[in-house]
Design an enzyme around this catalytic site. Sequence first.
Site, PDB file in Angstrom:
ATOM      1  N   ASN A   7      31.143 -19.184 112.075  1.00 47.46           N
ATOM      2  CA  ASN A   7      32.278 -19.012 113.065  1.00 47.46           C
ATOM      3  C   ASN A   7      33.133 -18.015 112.496  1.00 47.46           C
ATOM      4  OD1 ASN A   7      34.321 -19.369 114.506  1.00 47.46           O
ATOM      5  ND2 ASN A   7      35.252 -21.382 113.621  1.00 47.46           N
ATOM      6  N   TRP A   8      33.050 -16.924 113.125  1.00 53.22           N
ATOM      7  CA  TRP A   8      33.726 -15.578 112.540  1.00 53.22           C
ATOM      8  C   TRP A   8      35.396 -15.627 113.300  1.00 53.22           C
ATOM      9  CZ3 TRP A   8      30.489 -10.637 114.134  1.00 53.22           C
ATOM     10  CH2 TRP A   8      29.332 -10.955 113.537  1.00 53.22           C
ATOM     11  N   LYS A   9      35.669 -16.599 113.943  1.00 57.16           N
ATOM     12  CA  LYS A   9      37.022 -16.558 114.540  1.00 57.16           C
ATOM     13  C   LYS A   9      37.303 -15.557 115.016  1.00 57.16           C
ATOM     14  CE  LYS A   9      37.875 -20.061 110.999  1.00 57.16           C
ATOM     15  NZ  LYS A   9      38.637 -20.886 110.327  1.00 57.16           N
ATOM     16  N   HIS A  93      37.505 -26.890 118.221  1.00 60.25           N
ATOM     17  CA  HIS A  93      37.861 -26.520 116.871  1.00 60.25           C
ATOM     18  C   HIS A  93      39.102 -26.932 116.455  1.00 60.25           C
ATOM     19  CE1 HIS A  93      38.605 -23.723 113.339  1.00 60.25           C
ATOM     20  NE2 HIS A  93      37.132 -24.091 112.913  1.00 60.25           N
ATOM     21  N   GLU A  95      41.467 -25.258 115.118  1.00 65.79           N
ATOM     22  CA  GLU A  95      42.605 -24.120 115.482  1.00 65.79           C
ATOM     23  C   GLU A  95      42.894 -24.116 116.855  1.00 65.79           C
ATOM     24  OE1 GLU A  95      40.434 -21.197 113.425  1.00 65.79           O
ATOM     25  OE2 GLU A  95      40.699 -22.143 111.601  1.00 65.79           O
ATOM     26  N   GLU A 164      35.240 -31.459 110.471  1.00 66.83           N
ATOM     27  CA  GLU A 164      35.780 -30.571 109.560  1.00 66.83           C
ATOM     28  C   GLU A 164      37.369 -30.888 109.413  1.00 66.83           C
ATOM     29  OE1 GLU A 164      34.211 -26.323 110.496  1.00 66.83           O
ATOM     30  OE2 GLU A 164      35.432 -26.733 112.034  1.00 66.83           O
ATOM     31  N   GLY A 170      39.682 -23.515 105.734  1.00 69.31           N
ATOM     32  CA  GLY A 170      40.402 -21.871 105.269  1.00 69.31           C
ATOM     33  C   GLY A 170      41.190 -22.211 103.899  1.00 69.31           C
ATOM     34  N   SER A 209      35.676 -24.961 103.989  1.00 75.39           N
ATOM     35  CA  SER A 209      35.823 -24.191 102.641  1.00 75.39           C
ATOM     36  C   SER A 209      34.024 -24.200 101.895  1.00 75.39           C
ATOM     37  CB  SER A 209      36.758 -24.610 101.653  1.00 75.39           C
ATOM     38  OG  SER A 209      37.969 -24.347 102.232  1.00 75.39           O
TER      39      SER A 209
HETATM   40  C1  PEP Z   1      35.849 -23.199 110.310  1.00 76.96           C
HETATM   41  O1  PEP Z   1      36.958 -22.664 110.834  1.00 76.96           O
HETATM   42  O2  PEP Z   1      34.943 -23.913 111.192  1.00 76.96           O
HETATM   43  C2  PEP Z   1      35.698 -23.180 108.877  1.00 76.96           C
HETATM   44  C3  PEP Z   1      34.968 -24.281 108.632  1.00 76.96           C
HETATM   45  O3  PEP Z   1      36.393 -22.444 108.326  1.00 76.96           O
HETATM   46  P1  PEP Z   1      36.322 -22.085 106.470  1.00 76.96           P
HETATM   47  O4  PEP Z   1      34.818 -22.111 106.175  1.00 76.96           O
HETATM   48  O5  PEP Z   1      36.924 -20.668 106.338  1.00 76.96           O
HETATM   49  O6  PEP Z   1      36.986 -23.220 105.680  1.00 76.96           O
END
Ligand code: PEP
Length: 246
Positions: A7-9, A93, A95, A164, A170, A209
């Site tokens: 997931n590049w966001k 997600h 976010e 998640e 993050g 993470s």
């Molecule tokens: C995500 O946003 O789906 C995610 C898992 O981010 P990160 O790996 O940076 O924690």
Amino acid sequence: MRLIAANWKMNKTVKETEDYINRFLQTFKPADDREVLICPPFTSLYVASRMLSNSPVKLGAQNCYYEKAGAFTGEVSLPMLKELGCSYVIVGHSERRHIFGESDELINKKVSACLEEGVRPILCVGEKLEDREAGMTFKVVETQVRLALSGLEDYVDQIDIAYEPVWAIGTGVPATPEDAVSVHRFIRDLLKDLNPRSEGKTRILYGGSVKPSNAREFMKHPEIGGLLVGSASLDPDSFAKIVESF
Ligand code: PEP
């Protein structure tokens, strides 16, 4: 088959997408027991779709709207995403939920639209730190799953779920694999309760993470059906290492 998703966001221009995919395709070694998915921003989907068309790497979007077309300024529909070769969409997600205020009701409509269009949703669920500290992890996850799948119980086998925990996204602080496994088992039992016939057909991914140094620790548990990777997927070598880490 397990799923490893990037997931590049809101990262990477078209040029940066080209450089990434060129490098990733040189480095990564396809394997029959895992599916690899890249979810770039909307603006990079066209170029990514062209570059990945002859590779086993799948393409997905990070969001969608549930209507097919119309006066919805700024939104992107599933027929548009399908035309670009997206076979997956990340829905709900954290976010989207916590920065953009997406409700469980909206997420349910998006999951429903994905099923109708034949694009596999990756439904994201997870508790905030205060929920975990209050002992509410299972209750929060249960509510999110039940509301997102309300009325869609017959189709549970056509979705994947990413657990998640919000406090792990993050932050550099992942859940322990044991904590992730206990929530994964809980979600698995919940899905069985929603639709006994769907048993085992929904992959439950872990996200939060994940990096090359800890991916194997998660993937050694059979309950973990894959990984959703944010920050560590932004570098093609790092994402290739995660894909190959188990
Ligand atoms: C995500 O946003 O789906 C995610 C898992 O981010 P990160 O790996 O940076 O924690």
